[in-house]
Scaffold this active site. Structure first.
Site, PDB file in Angstrom:
ATOM      1  N   GLN A  83       0.851  19.322  -3.994  1.00 52.99           N
ATOM      2  CA  GLN A  83       0.224  18.318  -3.278  1.00 52.99           C
ATOM      3  C   GLN A  83       0.792  17.155  -2.411  1.00 52.99           C
ATOM      4  OE1 GLN A  83      -3.083  14.816  -4.605  1.00 52.99           O
ATOM      5  NE2 GLN A  83      -2.418  16.547  -6.326  1.00 52.99           N
ATOM      6  N   GLU A 205       2.169  14.748 -10.828  1.00 50.48           N
ATOM      7  CA  GLU A 205       1.145  13.804 -10.637  1.00 50.48           C
ATOM      8  C   GLU A 205       1.236  12.850 -11.943  1.00 50.48           C
ATOM      9  OE1 GLU A 205      -0.977  12.593  -8.043  1.00 50.48           O
ATOM     10  OE2 GLU A 205      -1.287  10.993  -9.398  1.00 50.48           O
ATOM     11  N   ASP A 234       0.941  11.896  -6.376  1.00 53.27           N
ATOM     12  CA  ASP A 234       1.012  12.940  -5.299  1.00 53.27           C
ATOM     13  C   ASP A 234       0.838  12.615  -3.885  1.00 53.27           C
ATOM     14  OD1 ASP A 234       2.240  14.760  -6.907  1.00 53.27           O
ATOM     15  OD2 ASP A 234       0.387  15.980  -7.397  1.00 53.27           O
ATOM     16  N   GLY A 313      -7.572  -9.001  -8.807  1.00 56.00           N
ATOM     17  CA  GLY A 313      -7.327 -10.370  -7.871  1.00 56.00           C
ATOM     18  C   GLY A 313      -7.800 -11.400  -8.723  1.00 56.00           C
ATOM     19  N   GLY A 314      -7.885 -12.347  -7.861  1.00 61.43           N
ATOM     20  CA  GLY A 314      -8.268 -13.904  -8.582  1.00 61.43           C
ATOM     21  C   GLY A 314      -9.658 -13.994  -8.722  1.00 61.43           C
TER      22      GLY A 314
END
Ligand code: COA
Length: 492
Positions: A83, A205, A234, A313-314
């Site tokens: 892959q 993977e 991969d 995130g924030g």
């Protein structure tokens, strides 16, 4: 001469020259500031005059994605399998590179037969990772096979491989050997690990997801580590490699020299888990307040915990049930309580008093109460389907996203329209869906074609690229260095 042939001969002509100072094939265009970039980077022949007469190139007059192929003239010797490597070379093929996939005679890439769904046909595992390529069979350990490979090295710009460590050298294709044959050759490799204690390990993977920091940070804080469905080890590393190759091709326009490009899967995953290494360092300065375990009063240890569905995130976010969740495993929506639209959120869920209540009015006040807040919002989302909720929330600028199943994505008309999901025909399995080029270029065709049959282009490559005579091809076949018979689309 076709545009493609012209571009190729220009590229080949450049090969024999001293390092080109500036090459027409390296023009970098920017939609916003074409002028500056073109002047600095490009071109040794005068660009077409613009309407304003300033000598700078005009935007293409062709429709989106119809003005040639970005990587036209780049030829790739594709020694990839499974892959990670195939992801890289397929993407380069979509962008117009001539990708010649080398496979072992009568065997081929192991994925041709893995997870097979149609008897006798190449698996979707193979077809969806090897589109737009040509296939040639060569036994790389056979003397005649080595001779053919040497000739291919001389004819190609990039060799891409993702064999186990040392396998390419054992074939005799050391960088020194390749460089002697073709100093312009870029040799690009995916390996599981970079130099260090694990450099000789074979890697797949999920090993990379675990070794690159993804698994330790995925899942719920009170559960075991989890791997993700997205193939960040991969396919993610294949994408990193493609970028490295394009950068090396660009540098070659100045130096005239090839170089090695190495992407380790561990490094690729860690790069994609960058925000978690951010959080590791933040931990030294206190708890990670946006993680829901903070609101639940669970103590933090000395390593980044698993964050469940918390937003990375924030702005706090979570996955919430929607109407129909009892029977539909994907009746969910991702909901982000973005601070600037907090008032709209309160109104839409029927809690306007939260706008002024000091326990809810500010992001910091909400942090210890996120579990309760999301449970309350969920009471509202459960009254709507995920698409109804999307419509309402998007109108209010509240960031949210439906949990889309693969079935829904396969039928999504907008993805078909943009070529992100493409239907291609295959001689032995019939029509199948594949993911086209997710990178959209306004001046380059996305060349998405079916995968090749094993050795389908062996004769064609030997004859047209390597200039072997028909009689020589017969001798090579008799030697056993390539398959005696090619798989032909017509015969299939
Ligand atoms: N002719 C003759 N021999 C060939 C050949 C050809 N055309 N193509 C491959 N081979 C041989 C190789 O030379 C190698 O032989 P050797 O071990 O005697 O030197 C052999 O096939 C097997 O190659 P290998 O890469 O070791 O395959 P594997 O199936 O044992 O391992 C991986 C598979 C993916 C684990 C391994 O290739 C790997 O770790 N790759 C790097 C990381 C990676 O990309 N992993 C993700 C895969 S999606």
């Amino acid at each position: 001469m076709t545009t493609r042939t012209k571009a190729k001969s220009r590229l080949r002509a450049n090969k024999s020259k001293a390092p080109a100072k500036k090459s027409a094939s390296t023009t970098v265009r920017s939609a916003k500031k074409p002028a500056k970039k073109s002047v600095k980077v490009a071109v040794h022949k005068p660009p077409a005059k613009s309407a304003s007469g300033n000598g700078l190139p005009r935007p293409s007059s062709k429709p989106w994605g119809q003005a040639g192929r970005a990587l036209d003239g780049v030829r790739i010797l594709d020694f990839t399998h499974v892959q990670s490597g195939p992801t890289c070379t397929q993407l380069l093929a979509f962008m117009g590179a001539d990708v010649i996939k080398v496979e072992r005679p009568n065997v081929g890439d192991i994925t041709r037969g893995q997870l097979r769904d149609v008897k006798g046909a190449d698996s979707l595992y193979f077809t969806m990772l090897n589109g737009s390529k040509r296939s040639i069979t060569i036994d790389s350990k056979h003397a005649k096979g080595k001779e053919i490979l040497d000739r291919l090295v001389q004819e190609c710009d990039v060799l891409v491989e993702n064999f186990a460590p040392g396998a390419l050298d054992r074939m005799g294709l050391t960088f020194e050997h390749i460089h002697k044959l073709n100093p312009r050759m870029i040799v690009a490799s995916v390996k599981g690990f970079g130099p260090g204690p694990y450099e000789n390990c074979k890697v797949y993977e999920n090993v990379a997801q675990c070794a690159g920091g993804s698994a330790s940070t995925t899942g719920f804080h009170d559960g075991p580590p989890l791997v993700t469905g997205a193939q960040i080890g991969d396919s993610g590393t294949g994408l990193h490699l493609a970028l490295g190759i394009v950068a090396a091709l660009y540098q070659r326009t100045r130096t005239g020299r090839g170089q090695k490009v190495l992407c380790a899967m561990q490094d690729g995953v860690l790069n994609l888990a960058r925000v978690k290494l951010r959080d590791q360092q933040r931990l030294a300065h206190g708890p990670l307040t946006e993680y829901s375990q903070y609101g639940e009063g669970v103590a933090f240890g000395d390593t980044v915990p698993r964050a469940g569905n918390d937003s990375g995130g924030g702005q706090p976010g979570w996955i919430l049930k929607c109407k129909g969740y009892e029977s539909d495993p994907n009746a969910y929506i991702y909901f982000i309580t973005q601070a600037p639209v907090w008032g709209a959120i309160c109104d839409v869920i029927g809690r306007p008093e939260w706008k002024t209540d000091p326990d809810y009015a500010t992001p910091n006040a909400r942090l210890p109460r996120l579990k309760h807040i999301f449970a309350t919002i969920e009471q509202w989302t459960m009254t709507k389907t995920k698409f109804e909720a999307m419509d309402i929330l998007n109108r209010l600028d509240i960031p949210c996203g439906p949990i889309l199943s693969m079935k829904e994505l396969a039928h999504e008309e907008s993805l078909r329209a943009t070529g992100t999901v493409v239907e291609v025909d295959h001689p032995t399995r019939g029509t199948y869906l594949t993911v086209g080029n997710p990178i959209k270029l306004s001046d380059s065709i996305a060349d998405v074609r079916r995968s090749p049959l094993l050795g389908e282009h062996t004769d064609e490559v030997l004859r047209d690229v390597l200039k072997y005579a028909e009689r020589e091809i017969e001798t090579i076949k008799a030697s056993g260095a390539i398959s005696a018979t090619e798989q032909k689309a017509e015969a299939a």
